[in-house]
Design a protein around this motif. Sequence first.
Motif, mmCIF file in Angstrom:
data_model
loop_
_atom_site.group_PDB
_atom_site.id
_atom_site.type_symbol
_atom_site.label_atom_id
_atom_site.label_comp_id
_atom_site.label_asym_id
_atom_site.label_seq_id
_atom_site.Cartn_x
_atom_site.Cartn_y
_atom_site.Cartn_z
ATOM 1 N N VAL A 24 9.696 38.456 38.675
ATOM 2 C CA VAL A 24 9.523 39.087 37.168
ATOM 3 C C VAL A 24 11.127 39.300 36.726
ATOM 4 C CG1 VAL A 24 6.938 39.586 37.255
ATOM 5 C CG2 VAL A 24 8.673 41.428 37.732
ATOM 6 N N SER A 25 11.343 38.940 35.326
ATOM 7 C CA SER A 25 12.445 39.567 35.117
ATOM 8 C C SER A 25 12.330 39.772 33.498
ATOM 9 C CB SER A 25 13.664 38.376 35.092
ATOM 10 O OG SER A 25 13.294 37.240 34.311
ATOM 11 N N GLY A 26 13.491 40.848 33.103
ATOM 12 C CA GLY A 26 13.327 41.123 31.747
ATOM 13 C C GLY A 26 15.049 41.909 31.486
ATOM 14 N N SER A 27 15.115 41.896 30.373
ATOM 15 C CA SER A 27 16.057 42.641 29.955
ATOM 16 C C SER A 27 16.271 44.097 29.513
ATOM 17 C CB SER A 27 16.995 41.736 28.856
ATOM 18 O OG SER A 27 16.129 41.715 27.599
ATOM 19 N N TYR A 28 17.390 44.815 29.751
ATOM 20 C CA TYR A 28 17.320 46.119 29.365
ATOM 21 C C TYR A 28 18.945 46.513 28.918
ATOM 22 C CZ TYR A 28 16.406 51.139 29.065
ATOM 23 O OH TYR A 28 16.371 52.504 28.749
ATOM 24 N N ARG A 29 19.119 46.742 27.682
ATOM 25 C CA ARG A 29 20.459 47.231 27.223
ATOM 26 C C ARG A 29 21.633 46.253 28.065
ATOM 27 N NH1 ARG A 29 18.458 51.553 24.512
ATOM 28 N NH2 ARG A 29 17.173 52.727 25.388
ATOM 29 N N GLY A 30 21.331 45.096 28.061
ATOM 30 C CA GLY A 30 22.452 44.177 28.435
ATOM 31 C C GLY A 30 22.574 43.816 29.958
ATOM 32 N N GLY B 35 4.481 46.538 40.752
ATOM 33 C CA GLY B 35 5.870 47.363 40.341
ATOM 34 C C GLY B 35 6.757 46.593 39.524
ATOM 35 N N GLY B 36 7.125 45.518 39.679
ATOM 36 C CA GLY B 36 8.134 44.632 38.816
ATOM 37 C C GLY B 36 7.715 44.631 37.447
ATOM 38 N N THR B 37 6.385 44.096 37.371
ATOM 39 C CA THR B 37 6.042 44.115 35.885
ATOM 40 C C THR B 37 5.695 45.047 35.041
ATOM 41 O OG1 THR B 37 4.065 42.277 36.868
ATOM 42 C CG2 THR B 37 3.489 43.349 34.687
ATOM 43 N N GLU C 171 19.906 42.390 33.183
ATOM 44 C CA GLU C 171 18.808 41.498 33.569
ATOM 45 C C GLU C 171 17.975 42.411 34.649
ATOM 46 O OE1 GLU C 171 17.221 37.508 35.197
ATOM 47 O OE2 GLU C 171 19.120 37.899 35.076
ATOM 48 N N ILE C 172 16.734 42.780 34.517
ATOM 49 C CA ILE C 172 16.175 43.368 35.548
ATOM 50 C C ILE C 172 15.210 42.512 36.390
ATOM 51 C CG2 ILE C 172 14.304 45.419 36.129
ATOM 52 C CD1 ILE C 172 17.169 46.063 34.545
ATOM 53 N N VAL C 173 15.419 42.334 37.872
ATOM 54 C CA VAL C 173 14.684 41.298 38.260
ATOM 55 C C VAL C 173 13.919 42.181 39.587
ATOM 56 C CG1 VAL C 173 14.812 39.343 39.741
ATOM 57 C CG2 VAL C 173 16.574 39.884 38.078
ATOM 58 N N SER C 174 12.651 41.932 39.574
ATOM 59 C CA SER C 174 11.772 42.662 40.563
ATOM 60 C C SER C 174 10.599 41.854 41.074
ATOM 61 C CB SER C 174 11.347 43.904 40.003
ATOM 62 O OG SER C 174 10.630 44.788 40.766
ATOM 63 N N MET C 175 9.619 42.499 41.829
ATOM 64 C CA MET C 175 8.850 41.611 42.609
ATOM 65 C C MET C 175 7.473 41.492 41.628
ATOM 66 S SD MET C 175 8.529 40.815 45.609
ATOM 67 C CE MET C 175 7.219 39.740 46.170
ATOM 68 N N PRO C 176 6.865 40.229 41.642
ATOM 69 C CA PRO C 176 5.964 39.755 40.876
ATOM 70 C C PRO C 176 4.403 40.172 41.709
ATOM 71 C CG PRO C 176 6.699 37.900 42.218
ATOM 72 C CD PRO C 176 7.633 39.063 42.422
ATOM 73 N N PRO C 177 3.295 40.211 41.097
ATOM 74 C CA PRO C 177 2.106 40.266 41.594
ATOM 75 C C PRO C 177 2.184 39.344 42.961
ATOM 76 C CG PRO C 177 1.956 39.953 39.358
ATOM 77 C CD PRO C 177 3.167 39.792 39.544
ATOM 78 N N PRO C 178 1.436 39.945 44.002
ATOM 79 C CA PRO C 178 0.355 40.985 44.103
ATOM 80 C C PRO C 178 1.010 42.319 43.988
ATOM 81 C CG PRO C 178 0.568 40.035 46.100
ATOM 82 C CD PRO C 178 1.574 39.063 45.410
ATOM 83 N N SER C 179 2.434 42.671 43.810
ATOM 84 C CA SER C 179 3.166 43.714 43.254
ATOM 85 C C SER C 179 2.688 44.038 41.766
ATOM 86 C CB SER C 179 4.270 43.979 43.680
ATOM 87 O OG SER C 179 4.985 44.941 43.012
ATOM 88 N N ALA D 177 2.728 38.279 28.792
ATOM 89 C CA ALA D 177 2.358 39.160 27.932
ATOM 90 C C ALA D 177 2.603 40.805 28.362
ATOM 91 C CB ALA D 177 0.937 39.135 27.753
ATOM 92 N N LEU D 178 2.683 41.051 29.449
ATOM 93 C CA LEU D 178 2.799 42.667 29.763
ATOM 94 C C LEU D 178 4.261 42.884 29.584
ATOM 95 C CD1 LEU D 178 0.419 42.962 32.695
ATOM 96 C CD2 LEU D 178 0.073 44.260 30.806
ATOM 97 N N THR D 179 5.250 41.905 30.068
ATOM 98 C CA THR D 179 6.551 42.118 30.037
ATOM 99 C C THR D 179 7.052 41.699 28.814
ATOM 100 O OG1 THR D 179 6.920 40.042 31.044
ATOM 101 C CG2 THR D 179 6.661 42.050 32.551
#
Length: 577
Positions: A273-279, A291-293, A281-289, A348-350
Amino acid sequence: MIRPLAALASAALFALAPAAAHAQEAAIYSSMDAVHPVWAKEAMVSVQEAVAAEVGLQVLRDGGNAVDAGVAVALALAVTLPRAGNLGGGGFMLVHDAESGETKAIDYREMAPASATRDMYLDADGNADSNLSRFHGLAVGVPGTVAGMQLALETYGTMTLAEAAAPAIRLAESGIVVTADLADSLKALEKRLKTWPASAAIFYKEDGSFYEPGDVIKQPDLAATLKKIAAEGPDGFYKGEVAEKIAASVQEAGGSMTVEDLANYKAVIREPVSGSYRGHEIVSMPPPSSGGTHIIQILNVMEGYPVGYLGHNSSDTIHLMAEAMKRAYADRSKYLGDPDFADVPVKALTSKAYAAKIRDGISLNRATPSDTILPGTLAPYESDQTTHFSIVDKDGNAVSNTYTLNFSYGSGMTAAGTGVLLNNEMDDFSAKPGVPNAYGLIGGDANAVEPGKRPLSSMSPTIVLKDGKPFLVTGSPGGSRIITTTLQVISNMIDHGMNVAEATNAARIHHQWLPDEIRVEDGGLSRDTVAALEAKGHMIAVGSVMGSTQSIHVDADKGLLLGASDPRRTGSATVGY
């Protein structure tokens, strides 16, 4: 109701906490100015156990890449940190490939045996029986670590599994020197481990007395198992003699895992899963975690507020963060589960639009009672004994890995003749949807028990990118608090300009929707800050320290790697060259 950043430009809006509180908070922050990270020029390893950290560093010195080092560390931790490092558990690895610029997620979470049923942990009256899901043969999920390490090596590594296992074999055969941390954990878990004769024979002396710091523990059965894995690959674990012994031990303890369950286990590569935060890129673990979401969901909410202006751990910042956290954990209870079995609405959640909707429901002045918060309408906690490590190599490849047995030493059961401690990860399923698990987390149908399904996790190995390259590699143990711990390290660096050591050492808070309280570390907040939060309607619960982050900051401007191991746990190490 509070509005996004543009509506909060007036400083007068934030004069809500006593001036004395802000003064004390500033004093606490300034006291961290002398906290310095470990630095290196080429490569770095940050691990919760020092011997395993040196194993990883040596692999890097010998020309291995970050994945090679990560696998060697993971296998070594099975010997040196038996309460969390493991062959008989599972977890998640995030890999950033510097050449392609891609980041991928390796899911080696445990799976439910084929015999698993939705109501397998309910008693005759339909109530959840926690003993069955925690300290019984039925508690054991099919382990994923060995398959996950092989998948990582064959996809991204340069070494063979035999080469990566060699240091762990030497440690198991020659023995490890008992540290104070290991000695204390074995004393604390005496009852659980001595329930199982095979475990007692490894972790206690022949007369039943304790190993003390400076003593040596040898693990010949574990060494033999590692040798089989080295010689035969995953088949040395999932098939043949080792698999037969694991299945026999589980069945003798009342479970129903079979050799076929072990042979059928598969680790998989997923899109993170990935998203942006103040310039960034946040990359983290997808489901079944989960956490990242939820890290991305919470950061999306926080992005609409001037968090840096409000101040680190000010009552205003903590209030807004807690309100975002409780809504994310409410969503977790309904929507999160194994994506191979449930339709998890990650996009949707992210989404930024959903975050804006959440902000519309947050009041600047008052806490929203959790019993009025329901999972959003959209267009289980691991034990503290999970462990995390972060690695960056000379070429810019990065590994963020979190894995676990669930409880400390898992179920406490060692499969006789293998030296392999077995997990109790089946407790991370919803034994009865809507009923909290041992750690207060509620799950729904998306996380109900099903054959072959992976239980929901909070493990959150994360890589933050800037301009497409690693900026921060981080993660933590800590059960339901993994998500919020990792989140705060990220925010501390991006919002508050802390170096990686300051971001690691800073006091932490946590809210998980239910129970309706902000958990704070003992001594972490000033009395004035606590009073200001209580005035907003928050219940404050003071507890022990949270998490054990292992983090590496890649400072591209200075050409340095800056790392920090969490001081909340003894025995960890960040090393580099």
